[in-house]
Design a protein around this motif. Sequence first.
Motif, short mmCIF file in Angstrom:
data_model
loop_
_atom_site.label_atom_id
_atom_site.label_comp_id
_atom_site.label_asym_id
_atom_site.label_seq_id
_atom_site.Cartn_x
_atom_site.Cartn_y
_atom_site.Cartn_z
N GLN A 181 0.86 -1.19 -0.05
CA GLN A 181 -0.08 -0.08 0.06
C GLN A 181 0.96 1.11 0.19
OE1 GLN A 181 -2.91 0.09 3.11
NE2 GLN A 181 -4.48 -1.22 1.62
N SER A 182 2.01 1.16 0.72
CA SER A 182 2.68 2.45 0.61
C SER A 182 3.82 2.56 -0.29
CB SER A 182 3.43 2.55 2.33
OG SER A 182 2.73 1.60 3.09
N LEU A 183 4.25 1.53 -0.95
CA LEU A 183 5.30 1.41 -1.76
C LEU A 183 5.32 2.54 -2.83
CD1 LEU A 183 8.40 0.04 -2.22
CD2 LEU A 183 7.38 -1.43 -3.53
N THR A 196 7.14 10.15 -3.40
CA THR A 196 7.56 11.15 -2.45
C THR A 196 9.18 11.42 -2.21
OG1 THR A 196 5.67 10.35 -1.30
CG2 THR A 196 7.20 12.16 0.00
N ALA A 197 9.82 10.18 -2.44
CA ALA A 197 11.33 10.47 -2.44
C ALA A 197 11.89 10.90 -3.67
CB ALA A 197 11.93 8.98 -2.24
N VAL A 221 1.53 6.88 7.93
CA VAL A 221 0.28 7.32 8.90
C VAL A 221 -0.81 7.42 7.99
CG1 VAL A 221 -0.74 9.28 10.01
CG2 VAL A 221 1.63 8.64 10.32
N GLY A 222 -0.77 8.13 6.47
CA GLY A 222 -1.90 8.21 5.80
C GLY A 222 -2.44 6.59 5.42
N ARG A 223 -1.47 5.87 4.71
CA ARG A 223 -1.58 4.55 4.20
C ARG A 223 -2.20 3.60 5.31
NH1 ARG A 223 -3.81 4.56 -0.47
NH2 ARG A 223 -2.92 2.58 -1.10
N PRO A 227 11.59 0.66 8.57
CA PRO A 227 13.09 0.97 8.36
C PRO A 227 13.11 0.68 6.79
CG PRO A 227 12.69 -0.31 10.53
CD PRO A 227 11.49 -0.02 9.78
N ALA A 228 12.48 -0.49 6.35
CA ALA A 228 12.82 -0.93 4.88
C ALA A 228 12.48 0.37 3.93
CB ALA A 228 12.27 -2.18 4.71
N LEU A 229 11.33 0.63 4.05
CA LEU A 229 10.79 1.87 3.18
C LEU A 229 11.55 3.32 3.37
CD1 LEU A 229 6.93 1.47 3.55
CD2 LEU A 229 8.39 0.94 1.63
N ALA A 230 11.92 3.41 4.66
CA ALA A 230 12.86 4.67 4.85
C ALA A 230 14.36 4.66 4.42
CB ALA A 230 12.87 5.05 6.33
N GLY A 231 14.90 3.28 4.22
CA GLY A 231 16.00 3.13 3.67
C GLY A 231 15.86 3.35 2.21
N LEU A 232 14.92 2.65 1.61
CA LEU A 232 14.56 3.04 0.15
C LEU A 232 14.39 4.33 -0.39
CD1 LEU A 232 14.07 1.09 -2.51
CD2 LEU A 232 11.54 1.59 -1.74
N ALA A 233 13.71 4.90 0.73
CA ALA A 233 13.60 6.44 0.29
C ALA A 233 14.76 7.23 0.42
CB ALA A 233 12.32 7.19 1.41
#
Lengths: 263, 264
Positions: free
Chosen positions: A59-61, A67-68, A114-116, A161-167
């Motif tokens: 959902q967030s990817l 965004t990134a 937060v949104g997703r 952490p996985a998504l933030a690292g990717l971002a």
Amino acid sequence: MSAAALYERPLRWLARWWESLAEHAGQLGLLVWATFSAAVRFRVSFREFVRQLQIMGMQSLPIVIVTAVLTGIVTSQQGGYQLTSTVPLYVVGSITVTSVVLELGPVLTAVVLVGRVGARITAELGTMVVSEQIDAYRSLGRDPLIILGAPRILAGLVVMPALAGLANLIGTISGMISAQMALDLGYETFLFGARLFWQSWDIFYSFMKAITFGFAIPVIAIHMGFRTRGGAEGVGRTTTDSVMFQLLTIFILDAMFPPLFLQ
Amino acid sequence: MTRPVTADPVIRYRNTHKAFKRPVLSGVDLGIYEGEMFALFGPSGTGKSVLLKTTIGLIVPDRGDVEVAGMSVYHGGRKVLESVREKVGYVFQHSALFDSMNVYRNVEMGLPAERLRRMQTSDVARAIWEALELVNLDPVEVMPILPAELSGGMKKRVGIARAIVGRPRILLWDEPTTGLDPVNTAAVERLIKGLAEELRVTSVLVTHDVEGALWMCGRVAMLEGGHIRFCGTPDEFQTEADPVVRAFVDRAAAEAALDVVEMT
Ligand SMILES: Nc1ncnc2c1ncn2[C@@H]1O[C@H](COP(=O)(O)OP(=O)(O)O)[C@@H](O)[C@H]1O
Ligand SMILES: [Mg+2]
């Protein structure tokens, strides 16, 4: 009017406020305790944990990526715009990478989550409360904190952490490309600037932020969801409250990081 | 079924108090006996559901206690609460089926976790099959279906199957016929009576269908103003002089008549 009467109202208000604070703290503590004690005893459903990972991740990817990319572009261009001719242009590399890794990567990813994710969790659990599904779990001898809460919290701890690292990675790359196109800054120069102020501690700092947010989002979302009262309207009200609390918590936690870790 | 005078009640509410923003239960004393079919009436919002939920610790009373099968629900600790919940099946007002699970998994959740772990898959499947047959559903047809695809009457039956699959001694019914059409209402009422006889359970029935309850139940009670306003046999209920009870009986009769008018 006697002095006692004068103090009574604010005192009673304070007592109620304190009571409600203690109640929230108690429930949050119970939720976290249930999650970790269930996790170390392998009582959390692995299937449900994986399912939550998939839902949260999928959902967030896309929106995290968008965004990134935009964050990288904006930081590098605005960085370039702010620099006067006396400052070497490679500083754009330093500014972009530090802003993305230290701040924008983890924080904006958390806001997206937060949104997703956070809003969805509160609405989902709130609906289960008002349709008596939570009561049903308990009537059947199951603990909703373990069945519903724990997998979501554990998944949040992994996904964030996985998504933030990717971002961080995407933001850096898009910043680099956009610096090359808009400012005619070569990749080597950009990376030279990035390395000049780089510390390996930074990536750990970013990771710590992500873990903290990844914990706070589902914990607040679940807590609020379980507290839902009053039908469909109650679900709506609680969900918006929950989103507000999650955002506020993220920004406050974020503000606590520099004094705690960057001394 | 009349009350065996010698036995202790299987459920006993002792001075049960509960307030939310305002008092809801203000000292409920009531005993329900082994094997009886008991109905609880009362205007909406008087706390019938709250009282039912205090029986198995879904809502914790502010004061007083509840005893189930001789065990104190609120002074016995976690093990006692677990054992009470195993002995009691709860049928929720809106069925409260788990949205994300199919009918098979929903009914499976009705088996206590410990027992489920020790059971063979084939025994689990047989128990689920039997429970669905007991509520007159075709197991083959409904097992793989998600709750969202079921009609209101079918949801109710699955909710009942989930409550009975673990073979409880006591069944609590929260408005099992509210919101159902007359045909389904009659069918569910027959089911309640049939299950009570077949499984030899004690049933406590919260309902607005006074006529149906007077037909099915050995004793009835009325909750009003936080207290048990009346408790007795259906005959006593219908001839009770208390004006509050009278007003309730008359209104129920009028509503029943209105239902008939609406149907025709
Ligand atoms: N979990 C809860 N939190 C706050 N108020 C509640 C809760 N459950 C019930 N109430 C309130 O208690 C009162 C009695 O509710 P209920 O037992 O559902 O009535 P009914 O007799 O119609 O079943 C209502 O005013 C309801 O709003
Ligand atoms: Mg009710």
